[in-house]
Design a protein around this motif. Structure first.
Motif, PDB file in Angstrom:
ATOM      1  N   ARG A 104       0.823  -1.223   0.000  1.00  0.00           N
ATOM      2  CA  ARG A 104       0.000   0.000   0.000  1.00  0.00           C
ATOM      3  C   ARG A 104       0.853   1.268   0.000  1.00  0.00           C
ATOM      4  O   ARG A 104       0.333   2.359  -0.230  1.00  0.00           O
ATOM      5  CB  ARG A 104      -0.930   0.012   1.199  1.00  0.00           C
TER       6      ARG A 104
ATOM      7  N   ASP B  29      -5.381  -4.093  -6.055  1.00  0.00           N
ATOM      8  CA  ASP B  29      -6.096  -4.623  -4.896  1.00  0.00           C
ATOM      9  C   ASP B  29      -5.080  -4.677  -3.768  1.00  0.00           C
ATOM     10  O   ASP B  29      -4.254  -5.597  -3.711  1.00  0.00           O
ATOM     11  CB  ASP B  29      -6.655  -6.003  -5.220  1.00  0.00           C
TER      12      ASP B  29
ATOM     13  N   ALA C 249      -5.455  -5.326  -0.686  1.00  0.00           N
ATOM     14  CA  ALA C 249      -5.651  -6.472   0.209  1.00  0.00           C
ATOM     15  C   ALA C 249      -4.943  -7.720  -0.328  1.00  0.00           C
ATOM     16  O   ALA C 249      -4.524  -8.581   0.445  1.00  0.00           O
ATOM     17  CB  ALA C 249      -7.137  -6.749   0.387  1.00  0.00           C
ATOM     18  N   LYS C 250      -4.798  -7.802  -1.641  1.00  0.00           N
ATOM     19  CA  LYS C 250      -4.138  -8.950  -2.259  1.00  0.00           C
ATOM     20  C   LYS C 250      -2.725  -8.634  -2.728  1.00  0.00           C
ATOM     21  O   LYS C 250      -2.068  -9.492  -3.324  1.00  0.00           O
ATOM     22  CB  LYS C 250      -4.967  -9.451  -3.446  1.00  0.00           C
TER      23      LYS C 250
END
Length: 124
Positions: free
Chosen positions: A30, A73, A75-76
């Motif tokens: 992130r 994404d 989260a992935k």
């Protein structure tokens, strides 16, 4: 150890679609802007698309605008490149890249990490 692993390349007819994926590991995903570059035989590596680490702000090369879409994404820990209306001129090895920082990154020398690449071949 940072790894960027691309997948989804292959052979497709002109007008077809492919979706590339790049799974990142060994970094705080992130916190990184992500992007895609490509290199065709005998040509220099060129910018394709990038996406900011927050808010999903994107930028595309003029040659792929309206046809390619970059998404991520967090989260992935994965970034995607959806490629539609493919043309023979899109044939190249596609590289996933990662750069620390909040903004959009278009310059190849600004990226710290590169994947091994995945081959995309578009037949006419």
């Amino acid at each position: 150890q940072v790894q960027l692993v691309e997948s989804g390349g292959g052979l497709v007819q002109a007008g077809g679609s492919l979706r590339l994926a790049c799974a990142a590991s060994g970094l705080t995903f992130r916190r990184y802007a992500m992007g895609w570059f490509r290199q065709a035989p005998g040509q220099e590596r060129e910018f394709v698309a990038c996406i900011s680490r927050s808010f999903g702000i994107t930028a595309n090369a003029d040659s792929v605008k309206g046809r390619f879409t970059i998404t991520r994404d967090n989260a992935k820990s994965t970034v995607y490149l959806q490629m539609n209306s493919l043309e023979p001129e899109d044939t190249a090895v596609y590289y996933c890249v990662a750069a620390p920082g909040p903004g959009l990154v278009r310059g190849s020398n600004e990226y710290d990490y590169w994947g091994q690449g995945t081959q995309v071949t578009v037949s006419s």
